[in-house]
Design a protein around this motif. Structure first.
Motif, mmCIF file in Angstrom:
data_model
loop_
_atom_site.group_PDB
_atom_site.id
_atom_site.type_symbol
_atom_site.label_atom_id
_atom_site.label_comp_id
_atom_site.label_asym_id
_atom_site.label_seq_id
_atom_site.Cartn_x
_atom_site.Cartn_y
_atom_site.Cartn_z
ATOM 1 N N GLY A 1 7.982 5.961 6.266
ATOM 2 C CA GLY A 1 8.880 7.063 5.932
ATOM 3 C C GLY A 1 8.829 7.479 4.480
ATOM 4 N N LEU A 2 7.722 7.187 3.794
ATOM 5 C CA LEU A 2 7.595 7.485 2.363
ATOM 6 C C LEU A 2 6.438 8.443 2.126
ATOM 7 C CD1 LEU A 2 7.932 3.806 1.091
ATOM 8 C CD2 LEU A 2 9.766 5.490 1.341
ATOM 9 N N VAL A 3 6.518 9.179 1.016
ATOM 10 C CA VAL A 3 5.475 10.133 0.652
ATOM 11 C C VAL A 3 4.851 9.693 -0.668
ATOM 12 C CG1 VAL A 3 4.966 12.513 0.008
ATOM 13 C CG2 VAL A 3 6.578 12.048 1.859
ATOM 14 N N TYR A 4 3.574 9.356 -0.629
ATOM 15 C CA TYR A 4 2.813 8.990 -1.822
ATOM 16 C C TYR A 4 1.342 8.914 -1.417
ATOM 17 C CZ TYR A 4 2.588 4.404 0.368
ATOM 18 O OH TYR A 4 2.359 3.381 1.267
ATOM 19 N N ARG A 5 0.458 8.840 -2.389
ATOM 20 C CA ARG A 5 -0.973 8.671 -2.132
ATOM 21 C C ARG A 5 -1.439 7.399 -2.851
ATOM 22 N NH1 ARG A 5 -4.683 12.438 -3.811
ATOM 23 N NH2 ARG A 5 -3.628 12.329 -5.809
ATOM 24 N N MET A 6 -2.204 6.556 -2.151
ATOM 25 C CA MET A 6 -2.626 5.292 -2.737
ATOM 26 C C MET A 6 -3.888 4.800 -2.057
ATOM 27 S SD MET A 6 -0.419 1.786 -3.022
ATOM 28 C CE MET A 6 -0.994 0.413 -4.012
ATOM 29 N N ASP A 7 -4.804 4.262 -2.854
ATOM 30 C CA ASP A 7 -6.025 3.670 -2.325
ATOM 31 C C ASP A 7 -5.751 2.201 -2.047
ATOM 32 O OD1 ASP A 7 -8.530 2.799 -1.691
ATOM 33 O OD2 ASP A 7 -9.541 3.676 -3.432
ATOM 34 N N TYR A 8 -5.493 1.870 -0.783
ATOM 35 C CA TYR A 8 -5.208 0.487 -0.420
ATOM 36 C C TYR A 8 -6.440 -0.407 -0.591
ATOM 37 C CZ TYR A 8 -1.190 2.676 1.962
ATOM 38 O OH TYR A 8 -0.059 3.394 2.269
ATOM 39 N N ALA A 9 -7.634 0.165 -0.551
ATOM 40 C CA ALA A 9 -8.848 -0.640 -0.740
ATOM 41 C C ALA A 9 -8.850 -1.275 -2.121
ATOM 42 C CB ALA A 9 -10.090 0.222 -0.540
ATOM 43 N N ALA A 10 -8.437 -0.534 -3.136
ATOM 44 C CA ALA A 10 -8.357 -1.088 -4.486
ATOM 45 C C ALA A 10 -7.295 -2.176 -4.564
ATOM 46 C CB ALA A 10 -8.054 0.025 -5.488
ATOM 47 N N LEU A 11 -6.186 -1.977 -3.863
ATOM 48 C CA LEU A 11 -5.138 -2.998 -3.805
ATOM 49 C C LEU A 11 -5.680 -4.290 -3.190
ATOM 50 C CD1 LEU A 11 -2.166 -4.077 -3.702
ATOM 51 C CD2 LEU A 11 -1.952 -2.832 -1.518
ATOM 52 N N ILE A 12 -6.412 -4.175 -2.095
ATOM 53 C CA ILE A 12 -6.941 -5.347 -1.403
ATOM 54 C C ILE A 12 -7.950 -6.088 -2.281
ATOM 55 C CG2 ILE A 12 -8.288 -6.106 0.596
ATOM 56 C CD1 ILE A 12 -6.968 -3.713 2.115
ATOM 57 N N ARG A 13 -8.813 -5.343 -2.985
ATOM 58 C CA ARG A 13 -9.770 -5.980 -3.892
ATOM 59 C C ARG A 13 -9.046 -6.740 -4.995
ATOM 60 N NH1 ARG A 13 -12.676 -1.140 -3.052
ATOM 61 N NH2 ARG A 13 -11.774 -0.234 -4.957
ATOM 62 N N TRP A 14 -8.023 -6.136 -5.553
ATOM 63 C CA TRP A 14 -7.276 -6.777 -6.639
ATOM 64 C C TRP A 14 -6.574 -8.032 -6.133
ATOM 65 C CZ3 TRP A 14 -2.433 -8.135 -8.438
ATOM 66 C CH2 TRP A 14 -2.299 -8.270 -9.816
ATOM 67 N N HIS A 15 -6.015 -7.964 -4.937
ATOM 68 C CA HIS A 15 -5.361 -9.111 -4.305
ATOM 69 C C HIS A 15 -6.331 -10.293 -4.213
ATOM 70 C CE1 HIS A 15 -2.687 -11.101 -1.313
ATOM 71 N NE2 HIS A 15 -3.804 -11.384 -0.655
ATOM 72 N N ARG A 16 -7.555 -10.022 -3.828
ATOM 73 C CA ARG A 16 -8.551 -11.086 -3.697
ATOM 74 C C ARG A 16 -9.014 -11.593 -5.052
ATOM 75 N NH1 ARG A 16 -11.796 -7.940 1.150
ATOM 76 N NH2 ARG A 16 -10.316 -8.458 2.818
ATOM 77 N N GLU A 17 -9.151 -10.688 -6.010
ATOM 78 C CA GLU A 17 -9.558 -11.107 -7.354
ATOM 79 C C GLU A 17 -8.548 -12.067 -7.976
ATOM 80 O OE1 GLU A 17 -9.935 -7.473 -9.453
ATOM 81 O OE2 GLU A 17 -11.739 -6.820 -8.378
#
Length: 404
Positions: free
Chosen positions: A125-141
């Motif tokens: 129910g939220l409005v925003y734009r985000m690259d989750y792929a970058a989030l996932i890479r950072w999580h693993r790093e």
């Protein structure tokens, strides 16, 4: 990446603004001239290479299910890809989803039978734009167990009831109620959590599902706070340079009628806060097979149809009327001599000849009789319609507005 992360999108609540959720869940509310709110989360997932998505639904979900069918049947199940709506399955008891944590508990089997290493939890129910792929890479790093994207609170941003504190290594050290008077400073959760599969399953085992949590902020607090002392929980800067999204840093929970109205009006600015026009991050939705929008002279007056600083979706026709600073969804009709200023007109709205509308929201299929006036006499409008604290008149789906 598509098979190493399983995505849950929560679309179970009615949410706000309530005048627009009488017939649909918040995730299905129309926004920005052609989209539904959930299109933003799903588009983020699509462009991020995520292809296994479960949409948990409950409240008045027919409109949302239809939209998912019409707009989002884009994945190939033969490749293990899916966007699947999941209403309450009642596998553990006969109850509906109590809250988002309970929804996860009831669908635990979907997590257990999937081979994904990480689970992405999204508020639909939220409005925003985000690259989750970058989030996932950072999580693993970071070798994190949990990563929580955080938005920076400013006087111009949506206020928050929760404040997050991080140390110098960006690990979250506290998740507290926001007790500041204006609630517009610090960091706040934004309705996104990336969590390792085993950590989530263990958390569900620890009784978190018994706690009531209906908003994304309550959910984040109740899920994350008990894990701070046990797991590596990191914050992640929203709107940074990582990823492929132009960093407009826009985020809105559309928490009221006024917030919904202002979010639509902001899109008409010369430099809108939300970038809908990034070529490689187009927002997907259901595109009806309608003819192009057009303006034509009025049938009787000969006046030219005009529009100024407005959004006009396909199928819209302005016949001798005038539209300014407004957002018009598909198939809107504005007849001869009508004036529309500062309005949000949803799909199929019909504005009769000589009508005058100012600072209003008309839901789908509303018809306005010739000569009717909306938004010019607030006291009279309050007797007939819902009016927001800032004076925005709202007319619910399918209503007919008679002439004065």
């Amino acid at each position: 990446m598509s098979k190493t992360t399983l995505t849950f999108v929560f679309a179970t609540e009615r949410g706000t603004p309530t005048a627009l959720t009488q017939h649909r869940t918040k995730a299905a509310v129309p926004f920005a001239g052609k989209y539904r709110v959930i299109d933003f989360s799903l588009t983020n997932a699509l462009h991020s290479g995520l292809r296994q998505i479960l949409v948990l639904t409950q409240y008045k979900s027919h409109s949302l299910h239809k939209h998912l069918r019409d707009a989002w049947s884009v994945f190939n199940p033969e490749l293990g890809e899916f966007i699947t709506p999941v209403p309450p399955q009642m596998r553990t008891d006969s109850g509906w989803y109590i809250n988002v944590l309970d929804a996860l508990r009831q669908n635990r089997y979907l997590i257990e039978r999937n081979t994904a290493e990480t689970i992405l939890l999204l508020d639909g129910g939220l409005v925003y734009r985000m690259d989750y792929a970058a989030l996932i890479r950072w999580h693993r790093e970071q070798q994190a167990e949990v990563t929580v994207p955080l938005r920076q609170l400013t006087p111009e941003s949506t206020a928050s009831r929760v404040r997050i504190e991080c140390n110098e290594q960006e690990q979250i050290v506290a998740c507290n109620p926001n007790e500041m008077a204006n609630k517009t400073a610090g960091l706040a959760p934004m309705g996104v959590v990336l969590i390792n599969r085993d950590v989530l399953l263990n958390a569900l085992d620890q009784g978190l599902n018994e706690i009531s949590a209906s908003t994304h902020e309550e959910f984040m607090t109740l899920l994350i706070e008990p894990l701070l002392a046990q797991q590596r929980v990191f914050g992640y800067q929203f709107g940074g340079e990582r990823g492929r999204v132009t960093p407009d840093r826009y985020w809105s929970d559309l928490a009221s009628l006024d917030a919904y109205y202002q979010a639509n009006m902001a899109l008409l600015a010369a430099q809108p806060p939300l970038d809908l026009y990034q070529p490689d991050w187009n927002i997907l939705t259901n595109q009806g097979q309608y003819p192009p929008a057009r303006t034509v002279p009025g049938e009787h007056s000969g006046n030219e149809g005009i529009f100024i600083n407005s959004m006009l979706a396909a199928g819209t026709v302005i016949r001798g009327g005038g539209v300014s600073h407004s957002v018009l969804f598909p198939r809107v009709q504005v007849e001869d001599g009508a004036i529309v200023d500062g309005a949000v007109l949803c799909d199929g709205v019909q504005i009769g000849a000589g009508a005058e509308l100012r600072r209003c929201i008309l839901d789908k299929e509303v018809t306005v009789a010739p000569g009717a006036r909306i938004g010019l006499d607030i006291q009279r409008d309050q007797q007939r319609f819902e009016v927001s604290p800032q004076g925005i008149v709202v007319i619910t789906k399918g209503c007919h507005v008679a002439a004065d």
